[in-house]
Structure formats: structure tokens, C-alpha cells
Scaffold this motif. Structure first.
Motif, short mmCIF file in Angstrom:
data_model
loop_
_atom_site.label_atom_id
_atom_site.label_comp_id
_atom_site.label_asym_id
_atom_site.label_seq_id
_atom_site.Cartn_x
_atom_site.Cartn_y
_atom_site.Cartn_z
N MET A 53 53.99 -15.83 45.45
CA MET A 53 53.06 -16.31 44.21
C MET A 53 53.21 -15.09 43.26
N TYR A 54 53.19 -15.61 41.99
CA TYR A 54 53.02 -14.73 40.96
C TYR A 54 52.12 -15.24 39.87
N ILE A 55 51.61 -14.71 38.79
CA ILE A 55 50.83 -15.07 37.74
C ILE A 55 51.74 -15.32 36.41
N GLU A 56 51.65 -16.40 36.09
CA GLU A 56 52.11 -16.66 34.48
C GLU A 56 51.25 -16.38 33.56
N ASP A 57 51.25 -15.55 32.68
CA ASP A 57 50.58 -15.32 31.43
C ASP A 57 51.28 -15.79 30.05
N CYS A 58 50.62 -16.50 29.57
CA CYS A 58 51.25 -17.07 28.16
C CYS A 58 50.45 -16.87 27.20
N LEU A 59 50.71 -16.14 26.09
CA LEU A 59 49.80 -15.77 25.02
C LEU A 59 50.17 -16.72 23.91
N ASP A 60 49.17 -17.42 23.48
CA ASP A 60 49.41 -18.42 22.29
C ASP A 60 49.28 -17.63 21.26
N ASN A 61 50.10 -17.22 20.29
CA ASN A 61 50.06 -16.40 19.23
C ASN A 61 49.09 -16.84 17.74
N GLU A 62 49.10 -18.13 17.79
CA GLU A 62 48.03 -18.83 16.89
C GLU A 62 46.55 -18.77 16.99
N THR A 63 46.36 -18.89 18.38
CA THR A 63 44.88 -18.94 18.95
C THR A 63 44.51 -17.44 19.55
N GLY A 64 45.59 -16.72 19.88
CA GLY A 64 45.25 -15.29 20.57
C GLY A 64 44.73 -15.66 22.07
N MET A 65 44.84 -16.87 22.51
CA MET A 65 44.14 -17.20 23.84
C MET A 65 45.33 -17.18 25.05
N HIS A 66 45.10 -16.81 26.04
CA HIS A 66 45.89 -16.75 27.09
C HIS A 66 46.08 -17.77 28.23
N ASP A 67 47.15 -18.63 28.69
CA ASP A 67 47.27 -19.85 29.41
C ASP A 67 47.46 -18.97 30.75
N ILE A 68 46.72 -18.93 31.74
CA ILE A 68 47.17 -18.07 32.92
C ILE A 68 47.30 -19.33 34.07
N LYS A 69 48.25 -18.96 34.96
CA LYS A 69 48.83 -19.90 35.95
C LYS A 69 49.02 -19.34 37.30
N ASN A 70 48.75 -19.99 38.58
CA ASN A 70 49.37 -19.03 39.42
C ASN A 70 50.60 -19.75 40.00
N ILE A 71 51.66 -19.31 40.20
CA ILE A 71 52.81 -20.02 40.38
C ILE A 71 53.33 -19.62 41.85
N PHE A 72 53.43 -20.73 42.57
CA PHE A 72 53.95 -20.54 43.89
C PHE A 72 55.41 -20.95 44.12
N THR A 73 56.15 -19.99 44.60
CA THR A 73 57.71 -20.12 44.61
C THR A 73 58.38 -19.16 45.81
N ASP A 74 59.40 -19.56 46.13
CA ASP A 74 60.13 -18.77 47.20
C ASP A 74 60.93 -17.60 46.53
N ALA A 75 61.32 -18.03 45.54
CA ALA A 75 62.21 -16.93 44.47
C ALA A 75 61.45 -16.30 43.61
N PRO A 76 61.51 -15.02 43.73
CA PRO A 76 60.51 -14.25 42.65
C PRO A 76 61.08 -14.28 41.33
#
Length: 191
Positions: free
Chosen positions: A1-24
Motif C-alpha cells: 500500500m502507498y499513499i497518493e497525494d495530489c496537490l491541486d495548484n489552483e485551490t492549494g488542496m491535497h487529494d490523498i488516497k490509499n492505493i493498494f497494489t502488489d507492485a510498488p
């Protein structure tokens, strides 16, 4: 599992998701194996061997041909359920342990497998056999080298674990053994 953190440059907000995968993911941090976290959760548990209850009691004397009742205490540490959680970084796991069976080696060359905790003997049961975990000896314990039957009870703990908020899970197994010595005598009938 890893955390995907995407920054919206217009709003400055982060969209954070837990990603479950067998491949890093490429360039990400270390991959945490949920099974390792599950092992840590199990290590927090106190899983004891069966707290043996048996008739005849150790120190007492049973009779050849009479029913023997076997059981264990049914607390979280001796029968379950026993629950513990652990976390490493963003990975949290909850594990639940329960005894799935107890294998009784009766000391006379026979084994009895019980899938319940057994039923403690009560005087009102008389000579009736245990309905869920019992045995009968056909020889006195004096026929053994030690003069007693060495009875062992081995519990198998089945442990289910689950990643918190995720679909990944698995199973582990632990085994614990305890023992007692009992006396069983033959009754002579005089005519």
C-alpha cells in the motif's frame, strides 16, 4: 500500500488516497508488507495454551470405563476471541484470534480432537459421556511406566487479519500446548 497525494495548484488542496497494489510505485517510499504488520498485531496478543479441565482431576483417581470429560477455560487468552491492532506508517492491521480445535493426546496412545471448548463435568451428568469432548480409558494408568496418563492438550489458534479500510487480509496460525498427569484405576468386583 502507498499513499497518493495530489496537490491541486489552483485551490492549494491535497487529494490523498490509499492505493493498494502488489507492485510498488516508482520513486515512492518503502513498501510496507501488511503481513509484517499483522505479525506485530499477533505479537501483542497473549495466546495461552488450554487451561485444562479434566475428570478425573490431577491428583484424583478415575475409573477404567468411566467417561472422561475434557474442557478448557474460555477466556480471551485461552480460547478467544482475542483482538489486537498494529500500525507501521500508513498501514494498520487488526487481527482476531480464535481457537479452532484442541487435540487431546490422552496418554494411552489415543487422541481426541475437539472443535469446541468442551463441557465441564457436573455430578448430575453421572455416567453419561461428554457430548462434545470426552474419552474412556480401557486400561488402568498403572500399566504405563510412570503409573499415570500424561495428557497433553494442543490448541490451534486461527488468526484472521485485515488491513484497516482495505480489502487485503490473510490468516496466521499459532499452536500452544499444556499437560497434566492423571490416575485411572481398575475397579475389582467381588462376588
Amino acid at each position: 500500500m502507498y499513499i497518493e497525494d495530489c496537490l491541486d495548484n489552483e485551490t492549494g488542496m491535497h487529494d490523498i488516497k490509499n492505493i493498494f497494489t502488489d507492485a510498488p510505485p516508482g520513486g515512492g517510499g518503502p513498501v510496507i508488507d501488511p503481513a509484517v504488520v499483522a505479525r506485530q498485531a499477533v505479537d501483542k496478543m497473549r495466546l495461552r495454551p488450554p487451561a485444562i479441565g479434566i475428570t478425573p482431576k490431577p491428583g484424583g483417581k478415575g475409573v477404567v470405563g468411566m467417561p472422561v470429560y475434557m474442557w478448557t477455560e474460555t477466556g480471551p487468552e485461552t480460547y478467544g476471541p482475542n483482538v489486537a491492532s498494529a500500525s507501521i506508517g500508513p498501514v494498520s492491521v487488526t487481527a482476531t484470534a480464535r481457537v479452532s480445535k484442541i487435540v487431546w493426546n490422552m496418554g494411552d496412545g489415543k487422541t481426541v480432537t475437539c472443535t469446541s471448548a468442551g463441557t465441564p463435568y457436573k455430578p448430575e451428568y453421572g455416567k453419561n459421556p461428554s457430548l462434545d469432548c470426552g474419552h474412556r480409558y480401557d486400561k488402568p494408568s498403572s500399566t504405563t511406566g510412570s503409573g499415570t496418563y500424561h495428557v497433553t492438550a494442543t490448541s490451534t489458534w486461527s488468526i484472521d487479519w485485515q488491513v484497516t479500510g482495505g480489502a487485503q487480509g490473510g490468516q496466521l496460525t499459532e499452536v500452544r500446548t499444556s499437560a497434566v498427569d492423571i490416575n485411572v484405576a481398575e475397579v475389582q468386583v467381588l462376588n
